[in-house]
Design an enzyme around this catalytic site. Structure first.
Site, mmCIF file in Angstrom:
data_model
loop_
_atom_site.group_PDB
_atom_site.id
_atom_site.type_symbol
_atom_site.label_atom_id
_atom_site.label_comp_id
_atom_site.label_asym_id
_atom_site.label_seq_id
_atom_site.Cartn_x
_atom_site.Cartn_y
_atom_site.Cartn_z
ATOM 1 N N GLY A 121 0.780 -1.217 0.056
ATOM 2 C CA GLY A 121 0.361 0.251 -0.494
ATOM 3 C C GLY A 121 0.809 1.340 0.685
ATOM 4 O O GLY A 121 1.888 0.985 0.081
ATOM 5 N N MET A 123 1.559 3.021 2.240
ATOM 6 C CA MET A 123 2.828 2.932 3.637
ATOM 7 C C MET A 123 3.236 1.586 3.876
ATOM 8 O O MET A 123 4.583 2.308 4.368
ATOM 9 C CB MET A 123 2.604 3.883 4.525
ATOM 10 C CG MET A 123 2.016 5.726 5.209
ATOM 11 S SD MET A 123 1.340 5.806 6.172
ATOM 12 C CE MET A 123 -0.249 5.065 7.065
ATOM 13 N N ASP A 234 -10.479 6.582 3.048
ATOM 14 C CA ASP A 234 -9.969 6.450 2.325
ATOM 15 C C ASP A 234 -10.645 4.611 1.887
ATOM 16 O O ASP A 234 -10.264 3.593 2.113
ATOM 17 C CB ASP A 234 -8.311 5.638 2.413
ATOM 18 C CG ASP A 234 -8.044 5.489 0.849
ATOM 19 O OD1 ASP A 234 -8.085 5.662 0.095
ATOM 20 O OD2 ASP A 234 -6.334 4.681 1.028
#
Length: 568
Positions: A121, A123, A234
């Site tokens: 993803g 991060m 998100d």
């Protein structure tokens, strides 16, 4: 923003430096070229890993004082060994996430054995892992930037773990442990054996009631998060896992907004995935629970229609649509969507927060009514509000119809002033009517993304051809009617595509030249008039192209920085 050729030149310079045996200064590279941070790090890691492998294949030298080379000795590892761990260096592999391949697993990581990579993803990287003591399978997420992470990334990563751990709900993945292994921050969570909804919906659309059931469960989970003061920010199909029993599980609170991490968001900073962002989130202004309600509507839209609410080649294209347009009705994309569910989606995705469901729980309750076959709550909107929604949803169609309506008014007024009979003008009136009627099926075709660009080119061509024919059929003098060409060029800017503006300008000039050559009209008496008029069309096109280029230049800003996150 640097071009691809500049990036290739940068890589060539790095290779030359490596060949000369120079040490690469990572910090300086990342400071001078932040937009290529990830690519540069992977290049350095992979190059060092390859060279280490080559060195490790060389034979040991004899007792002349030389020694064998540690295969991983030249790697700048993400795992920094403490002095007390040096005795274990020979038994534990030092590794970098950029070097792991399928053949590398299992890999020991503290008390865990990493079995395989699940996902990457914005991060972190998520691995399937086994806790060696408890013999429990978990999902283990490691901060992706490793030792190169900045304080903000570390704070966000820890905030994700804290936000997820603070919510108890069966449809939110549970957090087990937060820790650090030799400089790498990680946390573990329940392992969900299933697929994310994005993968599922790419195969086929969901049935309406099944999609409503899934989003209803997620809305209940989001409502529980809101009660704890946590806004996900998100929500999208790829952040929802569906297990073997068909139960959804919400993951990835990496961009979640809580009271504790509110300082991590700066004014004007855009966080999230553009296609599912509420307009106020896309502006980087107030982010409230209403943003998650909007995103839930976007998720439901994609599950039943098979595509995201807004589609574009770049994030900026999508953001412009989010801010200025309404998504096509889900029922327009898929006729099998029930009207009641379509109304629920439309209400959840209203541009104004106060016009959406007042909470995720209210959305969940309306979805339950739909599943049970009960009447849903109806939002009351005025005729003007409906017209405004229609304009935002179909700006090109509405612009066409308004333009055709004014042309029709001009023709009727002209007929009345000149005393011409309607019968004598029947071909002009018939052509105008055909022009307006044709706009509807063309707009319907443009909904399908595989036909969209071709349909737009055809639509623009038909507009210019029909308008040129109308001018040809009109009674002299025709000079005032030439205003239609610049109007069509200006309208082509609604697509935010330079190629459309250039195309319409070109065929408009050709249409004007055709009229100049084929009709007998006072506007032909002076040649300079034609030159000035054609030059005016070109100048108008250049102004539009400059505006579009400036808007498209925002792509460089967003791609070069990190203001849009969560797209992975």
């Amino acid at each position: 923003m640097e071009s691809s050729s500049d990036f290739q030149g940068l890589l060539a310079t790095l290779l030359e430096a490596v060949e000369r045996g120079e040490k690469i200064d990572r910090e300086r590279l990342l400071r001078e070229h932040p937009q290529y941070a990830e690519s540069l790090c992977q290049f350095v890691d992979n190059d060092q890993f390859l060279r280490a492998g080559v060195q490790s294949s060389k034979p040991e030298e004899g007792a002349s004082g030389s020694h064998s080379i540690d295969p991983m000795a030249t790697i700048d590892p993400l795992l920094t060994l403490d002095s007390q761990d040096e005795s274990r260096a020979s038994s534990e592999s030092r590794w970098s996430y950029g070097q792991l391949t399928a053949a590398s697993f299992p890999v020991e990581f503290g008390d865990y054995s990493l079995l395989c990579e699940i996902d990457r993803g914005g991060m972190g990287i998520v691995y399937k892992a086994q806790h060696n003591t408890l013999r429990r399978i978990v999902a283990l997420k490691v901060l992706r930037s490793g030792e190169l992470s900045n304080p903000e990334e570390l704070a966000r990563f820890r905030a994700e773990a804290e936000a997820t751990a603070g919510i108890e709900h069966p449809n939110i993945v549970s957090i087990f442990e937060v820790g650090e292994v030799r400089g790498l921050v990680f946390f573990t969570m329940a392992f969900v054996d299933g697929e994310n909804l994005s993968t599922i919906v790419r195969r086929e659309r969901m049935l309406a009631k099944e999609a409503a059931r899934i989003v209803s469960r997620v809305a209940d989970a989001v409502g529980a998060a809101h009660q704890r003061g946590i806004i996900h920010r998100d929500l999208k199909p790829s952040n929802l896992l569906l297990d073997a029993m068909g139960e959804p599980h919400l993951i990835d609170f990496g961009l979640a907004k809580t009271g504790a991490n509110a300082s991590l968001t700066c004014a004007g900073q855009i966080l999230g995935t553009p296609a599912y962002m509420a307009p106020e989130q896309a502006r980087g202004t107030d982010v409230t629970p209403a943003c998650d309600v909007y995103a839930l509507g976007g998720v439901l839209y994609e599950l039943v229609s098979g595509e995201a609410p807004f589609i574009g080649p770049t994030p900026v294209d999508i953001l412009l649509q989010v801010l200025n347009r309404e998504a096509p009705s889900a029922r327009t994309v898929n006729k099998q969507v029930p009207r009641a569910l379509d109304r629920i989606i439309n209400r959840a995705m209203q541009k104004k927060p106060e016009e959406r469901y007042e909470s995720a729980i209210a959305l969940q309750q309306d979805l339950q009514r739909f599943i049970l076959g009960e009447p849903i709550e109806r939002s009351h909107s005025s005729l003007w509000e409906r017209a405004e929604v229609w304009w935002r949803r179909e700006p090109v169609l509405v612009s066409h119809l308004v333009g055709i309506f004014f042309v029709l008014c001009v023709v009727i007024v002209s007929i009345l002033i000149r005393g011409t009979s309607l019968y004598a003008s029947r071909w002009i009136l018939g052509l105008l009517t055909l022009w307006g009627v044709c706009s509807f099926p063309i707009q319907k075709l443009s909904v399908y993304k595989r036909f969209r660009e071709l349909v737009y080119f055809a639509w623009l061509s038909i507009d210019v051809v029909i308008y040129t024919t109308l001018i040809f059929m009109a009674t002299p003098p025709r000079g005032l009617l030439l205003i239609g060409y610049p109007m069509m060029i200006a309208a082509s800017g609604l697509f935010y595509r330079s190629r459309f503006v250039v195309f319409v300008t070109g065929i408009s000039i050709l249409g004007f030249i055709g009229l100049w050559a084929s009709v007998d009209d006072p506007f032909k008496e002076r040649l300079e008039f034609g030159v000035i008029y054609a030059s005016g069309l070109i100048v108008l096109a250049i102004c539009l192209l400059a505006m579009i280029r400036r808007i498209r230049g925002l792509v460089d800003y967003f791609a070069g920085g990190e203001n849009i996150r969560g797209e992975e």
